[in-house]
Design a protein around this motif. Sequence first.
Motif, PDB file in Angstrom:
ATOM      1  N   ALA A 160       2.278   1.722  -8.841  1.00 47.01           N
ATOM      2  CA  ALA A 160       1.040   1.255  -9.466  1.00 47.01           C
ATOM      3  C   ALA A 160       0.834  -0.229  -9.227  1.00 47.01           C
ATOM      4  CB  ALA A 160       1.061   1.560 -10.966  1.00 47.01           C
ATOM      5  N   ASN A 161       1.926  -0.992  -9.229  1.00 50.05           N
ATOM      6  CA  ASN A 161       1.811  -2.439  -9.024  1.00 50.05           C
ATOM      7  C   ASN A 161       1.343  -2.775  -7.607  1.00 50.05           C
ATOM      8  OD1 ASN A 161       2.591  -2.982 -11.616  1.00 50.05           O
ATOM      9  ND2 ASN A 161       4.692  -3.564 -11.108  1.00 50.05           N
ATOM     10  N   VAL A 162       1.779  -1.992  -6.622  1.00 50.72           N
ATOM     11  CA  VAL A 162       1.312  -2.229  -5.245  1.00 50.72           C
ATOM     12  C   VAL A 162      -0.188  -2.019  -5.166  1.00 50.72           C
ATOM     13  CG1 VAL A 162       1.434  -1.431  -2.860  1.00 50.72           C
ATOM     14  CG2 VAL A 162       3.531  -1.633  -4.204  1.00 50.72           C
ATOM     15  N   VAL A 163      -0.671  -0.934  -5.771  1.00 50.54           N
ATOM     16  CA  VAL A 163      -2.114  -0.650  -5.769  1.00 50.54           C
ATOM     17  C   VAL A 163      -2.862  -1.743  -6.515  1.00 50.54           C
ATOM     18  CG1 VAL A 163      -3.890   0.963  -6.513  1.00 50.54           C
ATOM     19  CG2 VAL A 163      -1.739   1.829  -5.578  1.00 50.54           C
ATOM     20  N   GLU A 164      -2.341  -2.148  -7.663  1.00 49.69           N
ATOM     21  CA  GLU A 164      -2.995  -3.201  -8.447  1.00 49.69           C
ATOM     22  C   GLU A 164      -3.060  -4.509  -7.666  1.00 49.69           C
ATOM     23  OE1 GLU A 164      -2.788  -5.278 -12.901  1.00 49.69           O
ATOM     24  OE2 GLU A 164      -1.274  -3.805 -12.299  1.00 49.69           O
ATOM     25  N   LEU A 165      -2.012  -4.794  -6.908  1.00 51.75           N
ATOM     26  CA  LEU A 165      -1.989  -6.011  -6.102  1.00 51.75           C
ATOM     27  C   LEU A 165      -3.067  -5.972  -5.018  1.00 51.75           C
ATOM     28  CD1 LEU A 165      -0.591  -8.721  -5.475  1.00 51.75           C
ATOM     29  CD2 LEU A 165       0.972  -7.445  -3.970  1.00 51.75           C
ATOM     30  N   MET A 166      -3.221  -4.828  -4.355  1.00 55.24           N
ATOM     31  CA  MET A 166      -4.254  -4.711  -3.320  1.00 55.24           C
ATOM     32  C   MET A 166      -5.658  -4.829  -3.926  1.00 55.24           C
ATOM     33  SD  MET A 166      -2.719  -4.610  -0.488  1.00 55.24           S
ATOM     34  CE  MET A 166      -1.513  -5.688  -1.281  1.00 55.24           C
ATOM     35  N   GLU A 167      -5.857  -4.227  -5.101  1.00 57.95           N
ATOM     36  CA  GLU A 167      -7.146  -4.352  -5.776  1.00 57.95           C
ATOM     37  C   GLU A 167      -7.401  -5.798  -6.188  1.00 57.95           C
ATOM     38  OE1 GLU A 167      -6.651  -1.509  -8.895  1.00 57.95           O
ATOM     39  OE2 GLU A 167      -7.458   0.153  -7.697  1.00 57.95           O
ATOM     40  N   TYR A 168      -6.361  -6.492  -6.556  1.00 61.22           N
ATOM     41  CA  TYR A 168      -6.470  -7.910  -6.919  1.00 61.22           C
ATOM     42  C   TYR A 168      -6.955  -8.738  -5.728  1.00 61.22           C
ATOM     43  CZ  TYR A 168      -4.636 -12.656  -7.730  1.00 61.22           C
ATOM     44  OH  TYR A 168      -4.487 -14.026  -7.831  1.00 61.22           O
ATOM     45  N   PHE A 169      -6.358  -8.500  -4.553  1.00 61.55           N
ATOM     46  CA  PHE A 169      -6.794  -9.244  -3.367  1.00 61.55           C
ATOM     47  C   PHE A 169      -8.214  -8.861  -2.964  1.00 61.55           C
ATOM     48  CE2 PHE A 169      -2.180 -10.030  -2.430  1.00 61.55           C
ATOM     49  CZ  PHE A 169      -2.276 -11.419  -2.379  1.00 61.55           C
ATOM     50  N   ALA A 170      -8.591  -7.601  -3.178  1.00 62.35           N
ATOM     51  CA  ALA A 170      -9.955  -7.174  -2.846  1.00 62.35           C
ATOM     52  C   ALA A 170     -10.972  -7.925  -3.703  1.00 62.35           C
ATOM     53  CB  ALA A 170     -10.091  -5.671  -3.043  1.00 62.35           C
ATOM     54  N   ARG A 171     -10.614  -8.185  -4.953  1.00 59.53           N
ATOM     55  CA  ARG A 171     -11.515  -8.960  -5.825  1.00 59.53           C
ATOM     56  C   ARG A 171     -11.473 -10.440  -5.487  1.00 59.53           C
ATOM     57  NH1 ARG A 171      -8.736  -5.818  -9.644  1.00 59.53           N
ATOM     58  NH2 ARG A 171      -7.553  -7.672 -10.314  1.00 59.53           N
ATOM     59  N   TYR A 208      -1.526 -13.057   1.620  1.00 58.65           N
ATOM     60  CA  TYR A 208      -2.740 -12.261   1.770  1.00 58.65           C
ATOM     61  C   TYR A 208      -2.368 -10.982   2.518  1.00 58.65           C
ATOM     62  CZ  TYR A 208      -7.792 -11.554   1.992  1.00 58.65           C
ATOM     63  OH  TYR A 208      -9.073 -11.079   1.799  1.00 58.65           O
ATOM     64  N   PRO A 209      -3.060  -9.865   2.237  1.00 61.55           N
ATOM     65  CA  PRO A 209      -2.743  -8.628   2.971  1.00 61.55           C
ATOM     66  C   PRO A 209      -2.910  -8.804   4.476  1.00 61.55           C
ATOM     67  CG  PRO A 209      -4.083  -8.142   1.049  1.00 61.55           C
ATOM     68  CD  PRO A 209      -4.063  -9.641   1.186  1.00 61.55           C
ATOM     69  N   SER A 210      -1.980  -8.263   5.239  1.00 65.58           N
ATOM     70  CA  SER A 210      -2.033  -8.375   6.691  1.00 65.58           C
ATOM     71  C   SER A 210      -2.943  -7.300   7.276  1.00 65.58           C
ATOM     72  CB  SER A 210      -0.630  -8.230   7.275  1.00 65.58           C
ATOM     73  OG  SER A 210      -0.228  -6.873   7.264  1.00 65.58           O
ATOM     74  N   PRO A 211      -3.348  -7.447   8.542  1.00 68.87           N
ATOM     75  CA  PRO A 211      -4.179  -6.418   9.195  1.00 68.87           C
ATOM     76  C   PRO A 211      -3.497  -5.055   9.302  1.00 68.87           C
ATOM     77  CG  PRO A 211      -4.256  -8.486  10.415  1.00 68.87           C
ATOM     78  CD  PRO A 211      -3.174  -8.631   9.383  1.00 68.87           C
ATOM     79  N   ARG A 212      -2.219  -5.001   8.960  1.00 65.11           N
ATOM     80  CA  ARG A 212      -1.506  -3.730   9.030  1.00 65.11           C
ATOM     81  C   ARG A 212      -2.134  -2.692   8.091  1.00 65.11           C
ATOM     82  NH1 ARG A 212       5.100  -3.055   8.459  1.00 65.11           N
ATOM     83  NH2 ARG A 212       5.185  -0.899   9.212  1.00 65.11           N
ATOM     84  N   TRP A 213      -2.653  -3.155   6.952  1.00 63.56           N
ATOM     85  CA  TRP A 213      -3.313  -2.238   6.017  1.00 63.56           C
ATOM     86  C   TRP A 213      -4.518  -1.582   6.678  1.00 63.56           C
ATOM     87  CZ3 TRP A 213      -1.070  -0.926   1.536  1.00 63.56           C
ATOM     88  CH2 TRP A 213      -0.132  -1.797   0.977  1.00 63.56           C
ATOM     89  N   LYS A 218       8.186  -6.474   4.899  1.00 55.78           N
ATOM     90  CA  LYS A 218       7.784  -5.276   5.627  1.00 55.78           C
ATOM     91  C   LYS A 218       6.516  -5.493   6.467  1.00 55.78           C
ATOM     92  CE  LYS A 218      10.886  -2.271   4.181  1.00 55.78           C
ATOM     93  NZ  LYS A 218      11.785  -1.546   5.107  1.00 55.78           N
ATOM     94  N   GLY A 219       5.917  -6.673   6.372  1.00 58.37           N
ATOM     95  CA  GLY A 219       4.749  -6.981   7.189  1.00 58.37           C
ATOM     96  C   GLY A 219       3.409  -6.622   6.576  1.00 58.37           C
ATOM     97  N   TRP A 220       3.402  -6.265   5.284  1.00 55.64           N
ATOM     98  CA  TRP A 220       2.148  -5.886   4.627  1.00 55.64           C
ATOM     99  C   TRP A 220       1.434  -7.084   4.004  1.00 55.64           C
ATOM    100  CZ3 TRP A 220       0.510  -1.294   5.975  1.00 55.64           C
ATOM    101  CH2 TRP A 220       1.441  -0.312   6.327  1.00 55.64           C
ATOM    102  N   LEU A 221       2.155  -8.167   3.785  1.00 56.54           N
ATOM    103  CA  LEU A 221       1.570  -9.433   3.335  1.00 56.54           C
ATOM    104  C   LEU A 221       2.010 -10.522   4.307  1.00 56.54           C
ATOM    105  CD1 LEU A 221       2.240  -9.424  -0.542  1.00 56.54           C
ATOM    106  CD2 LEU A 221       0.106  -8.833   0.618  1.00 56.54           C
ATOM    107  N   TYR A 222       1.186 -11.552   4.452  1.00 53.81           N
ATOM    108  CA  TYR A 222       1.571 -12.679   5.294  1.00 53.81           C
ATOM    109  C   TYR A 222       0.980 -13.957   4.718  1.00 53.81           C
ATOM    110  CZ  TYR A 222      -3.074 -13.204   7.506  1.00 53.81           C
ATOM    111  OH  TYR A 222      -4.397 -13.445   7.748  1.00 53.81           O
ATOM    112  N   GLU A 223       1.413 -15.093   5.240  1.00 53.48           N
ATOM    113  CA  GLU A 223       0.918 -16.402   4.798  1.00 53.48           C
ATOM    114  C   GLU A 223      -0.005 -16.966   5.879  1.00 53.48           C
ATOM    115  OE1 GLU A 223       4.008 -18.822   2.445  1.00 53.48           O
ATOM    116  OE2 GLU A 223       5.215 -17.635   3.851  1.00 53.48           O
ATOM    117  N   ALA A 231      -5.109   2.330   7.459  1.00 57.56           N
ATOM    118  CA  ALA A 231      -6.250   3.012   6.838  1.00 57.56           C
ATOM    119  C   ALA A 231      -7.107   3.708   7.892  1.00 57.56           C
ATOM    120  CB  ALA A 231      -7.085   2.017   6.041  1.00 57.56           C
ATOM    121  N   ARG A 232      -7.288   3.053   9.031  1.00 60.30           N
ATOM    122  CA  ARG A 232      -8.095   3.661  10.099  1.00 60.30           C
ATOM    123  C   ARG A 232      -7.430   4.918  10.644  1.00 60.30           C
ATOM    124  NH1 ARG A 232      -9.846  -1.928  13.225  1.00 60.30           N
ATOM    125  NH2 ARG A 232     -11.821  -2.251  12.095  1.00 60.30           N
ATOM    126  N   ILE A 233      -6.122   4.879  10.810  1.00 59.71           N
ATOM    127  CA  ILE A 233      -5.398   6.050  11.314  1.00 59.71           C
ATOM    128  C   ILE A 233      -5.532   7.204  10.337  1.00 59.71           C
ATOM    129  CG2 ILE A 233      -3.107   6.969  11.846  1.00 59.71           C
ATOM    130  CD1 ILE A 233      -2.369   4.143  12.841  1.00 59.71           C
TER     131      ILE A 233
END
Length: 247
Positions: free
Chosen positions: A7-18, A62-67, A49-54, A71-73
């Motif tokens: 749940a925290n991973v999802v909440e973190l992604m929603e946080y960056f989206a906002r 910030y979320p990396s383009p890996r997301w 793991k490469g899902w966030l980067y500076e 998602a596209r795949i």
Amino acid sequence: MLVKQAANVVELMEYFARRKRPATMAEISDDLGWPRSSTFNLVGTLAEKGWLYEPRARGGYYPSPRWLALARIVSDAEPLPEAAHALVARVAEETGETTAIGALAGTSAIFLAVAESRHPVRYFAEVGDRVPVYAASVGRAILAQLSAQERQALYRRISFEAFSGTTPVSAQAVEAEIAAAVERGYHQSSSEFVPDLAGVALPLPLGERRLSIVVAGPTSRCLERRPLTARLMQEAVASFTKAFGGS
């Protein structure tokens, strides 16, 4: 059952989206109310793991383009056909109200496609929004496509909550709503989850996928129009089904 780490991973992604910009660990911790140690562990793991980067040194994560690539795949492997998006647009145009396609996600219905009404006062919805599957017509139109055994298994996982005086708050009440909808020819709702919101929903056959299409808007404009809305939706869905060979 809610797994907190997931749940925290999802909440973190929603946080960056906002937020739409990088955030330091301290900002993430303060904004989300997480302990600094938990924030450090989660952010550190995702970065490793490469899902966030500076984007800039010491400028925050910030979320990396890996997301996006992932998602596209995933989306390309199980896409909604263009005809489904066209159906949503058509129904929204003909009814004048917000229209969406829903699918089952746990004990919720999640929106896969949305076309919003152009009225200033309307139902605001986005792709990814979720509603309790029992407390909205979009969800019950999906439940109606399950077997009785599948529905009963799902009911056992639901914590029925009364969001208003019209919310069905038991498996028996939901079953009664489904039976009434079969007799009526369409599913309907009135302020069951969102106050002052009226909805009409239909099952949307698409191969083996259990989807539904819903039209929703303010009760002042939509409550009495539900039979007319249902007829417009039925005609559009019939055309859609015919185009897919009844699948």
